[in-house]
Design a protein around this motif. Structure first.
Motif, PDB file in Angstrom:
ATOM      1  N   GLN A   1     -41.299 -77.057 -96.927  1.00 51.48           N
ATOM      2  CA  GLN A   1     -41.325 -77.779 -95.651  1.00 51.48           C
ATOM      3  C   GLN A   1     -41.629 -79.256 -95.885  1.00 51.48           C
ATOM      4  O   GLN A   1     -40.987 -80.130 -95.296  1.00 51.48           O
ATOM      5  N   ILE A   2     -42.594 -79.551 -96.763  1.00 52.94           N
ATOM      6  CA  ILE A   2     -42.937 -80.947 -97.072  1.00 52.94           C
ATOM      7  C   ILE A   2     -41.738 -81.650 -97.714  1.00 52.94           C
ATOM      8  O   ILE A   2     -41.382 -82.777 -97.342  1.00 52.94           O
ATOM      9  N   ASP A   3     -41.087 -80.958 -98.666  1.00 56.04           N
ATOM     10  CA  ASP A   3     -39.899 -81.539 -99.315  1.00 56.04           C
ATOM     11  C   ASP A   3     -38.787 -81.764 -98.301  1.00 56.04           C
ATOM     12  O   ASP A   3     -38.101 -82.793 -98.330  1.00 56.04           O
ATOM     13  N   TYR A   4     -38.603 -80.838 -97.388  1.00 53.46           N
ATOM     14  CA  TYR A   4     -37.567 -80.966 -96.366  1.00 53.46           C
ATOM     15  C   TYR A   4     -37.842 -82.174 -95.475  1.00 53.46           C
ATOM     16  O   TYR A   4     -36.931 -82.933 -95.136  1.00 53.46           O
TER      17      TYR A   4
ATOM     18  N   LYS B   1     -39.460 -84.867 -96.312  1.00 54.51           N
ATOM     19  CA  LYS B   1     -39.172 -86.074 -97.093  1.00 54.51           C
ATOM     20  C   LYS B   1     -37.670 -86.334 -97.144  1.00 54.51           C
ATOM     21  O   LYS B   1     -37.223 -87.473 -96.997  1.00 54.51           O
ATOM     22  N   VAL B   2     -36.888 -85.277 -97.349  1.00 55.85           N
ATOM     23  CA  VAL B   2     -35.433 -85.430 -97.383  1.00 55.85           C
ATOM     24  C   VAL B   2     -34.945 -85.893 -96.014  1.00 55.85           C
ATOM     25  O   VAL B   2     -34.071 -86.784 -95.913  1.00 55.85           O
ATOM     26  N   GLU B   3     -35.492 -85.335 -94.937  1.00 46.25           N
ATOM     27  CA  GLU B   3     -35.087 -85.725 -93.592  1.00 46.25           C
ATOM     28  C   GLU B   3     -35.400 -87.208 -93.330  1.00 46.25           C
ATOM     29  O   GLU B   3     -34.590 -87.931 -92.744  1.00 46.25           O
ATOM     30  N   GLU B   4     -36.570 -87.662 -93.801  1.00 47.95           N
ATOM     31  CA  GLU B   4     -36.928 -89.076 -93.670  1.00 47.95           C
ATOM     32  C   GLU B   4     -35.926 -89.968 -94.383  1.00 47.95           C
ATOM     33  O   GLU B   4     -35.471 -90.981 -93.850  1.00 47.95           O
ATOM     34  N   ASN B   5     -35.597 -89.554 -95.623  1.00 47.54           N
ATOM     35  CA  ASN B   5     -34.635 -90.338 -96.407  1.00 47.54           C
ATOM     36  C   ASN B   5     -33.265 -90.376 -95.740  1.00 47.54           C
ATOM     37  O   ASN B   5     -32.588 -91.414 -95.755  1.00 47.54           O
ATOM     38  N   LEU B   6     -32.855 -89.249 -95.151  1.00 46.99           N
ATOM     39  CA  LEU B   6     -31.561 -89.216 -94.465  1.00 46.99           C
ATOM     40  C   LEU B   6     -31.574 -90.112 -93.209  1.00 46.99           C
ATOM     41  O   LEU B   6     -30.581 -90.773 -92.899  1.00 46.99           O
ATOM     42  N   ASP B   7     -32.726 -90.159 -92.526  1.00 51.29           N
ATOM     43  CA  ASP B   7     -32.861 -91.029 -91.360  1.00 51.29           C
ATOM     44  C   ASP B   7     -32.724 -92.501 -91.779  1.00 51.29           C
ATOM     45  O   ASP B   7     -32.038 -93.306 -91.122  1.00 51.29           O
ATOM     46  N   VAL B   8     -33.410 -92.861 -92.878  1.00 50.81           N
ATOM     47  CA  VAL B   8     -33.326 -94.231 -93.382  1.00 50.81           C
ATOM     48  C   VAL B   8     -31.896 -94.551 -93.795  1.00 50.81           C
ATOM     49  O   VAL B   8     -31.356 -95.612 -93.474  1.00 50.81           O
ATOM     50  N   LEU B   9     -31.280 -93.627 -94.494  1.00 50.92           N
ATOM     51  CA  LEU B   9     -29.909 -93.804 -94.949  1.00 50.92           C
ATOM     52  C   LEU B   9     -28.967 -93.950 -93.764  1.00 50.92           C
ATOM     53  O   LEU B   9     -28.048 -94.774 -93.758  1.00 50.92           O
ATOM     54  N   GLY B  10     -29.212 -93.151 -92.713  1.00 56.65           N
ATOM     55  CA  GLY B  10     -28.384 -93.199 -91.514  1.00 56.65           C
ATOM     56  C   GLY B  10     -28.528 -94.529 -90.818  1.00 56.65           C
ATOM     57  O   GLY B  10     -27.586 -95.135 -90.347  1.00 56.65           O
TER      58      GLY B  10
END
Length: 185
Positions: free
Chosen positions: A171-174, A176-185
């Motif tokens: 869940q923590i890794d997910y 972090k990935v979601e945050e990175n995808l938001d930044v990328l978006g």
């Protein structure tokens, strides 16, 4: 006394088949020097199982069924033997100060002896008062299966904790990935 030859061997074989090696002892010795035929280690304590049994008066009682006077005398002696055996088990093997549970199993190697005792209210009540559970070959299996299920439950509980830890890390890794995808978006 029927000293284990049959009873102890059946008990030993059953325990060896059902339990992991580190969860029981055969001929477990207490500080007093007394040895119980089997001791199963549980989270609640050590469960002592005695496989010896006084058979002499039972056999005499069965042989004298046609003579009511002899039968009554041998039955009285048989009940006295069983009560003494129950007292011995309670005194020798129920030792909470040594880590035992507050009850023990008295294994009878014969279904016919078990049937006789199970139908003798006086004996069953006496055993209950002394925290001795009388078991036969068929009921021993059921008791041991219940204990084995508790071992399996502990394993499942342990594995469930590991799974929850992994899920939390995932869940923590997910996140972090979601945050990175938001930044990328």
């Amino acid at each position: 006394k029927l000293r284990g030859n049959i009873g102890e061997q059946v008990l030993k074989d059953l325990i060896l088949q059902m339990f992991p090696k580190n969860s029981f002892n055969l001929q477990y010795q207490f500080k007093s020097g007394e040895k119980v035929d089997a001791a199963i280690k549980t989270d609640a304590g050590i469960l002592p199982i005695d496989a010896k049994f006084p058979m002499e008066n039972f056999q005499k009682m069965i042989k004298s069924q046609n003579d009511s006077k002899d039968f009554a005398a041998f039955q009285k002696e048989f009940i006295r033997d069983v009560k003494k055996h129950i007292d011995d088990i309670a005194k020798k093997y129920i030792l909470p100060e040594e880590g035992t549970m507050d009850f023990a199993l008295m294994y009878l190697p014969s279904e016919s002896v078990y049937y006789e005792l199970a139908n003798t209210t006086e004996i069953m009540e006496y055993a209950r008062q002394h925290r001795i559970y009388i078991v036969s070959p068929s009921t021993l299996y059921a008791h041991l299966q219940t204990i084995l299920l508790s071992f399996e439950g502990k394993k499942i509980e342990s594995h469930a904790k590991d799974v929850f830890r992994l899920l939390h890390a995932l869940q923590i890794d997910y996140e972090k990935v979601e945050e990175n995808l938001d930044v990328l978006g």
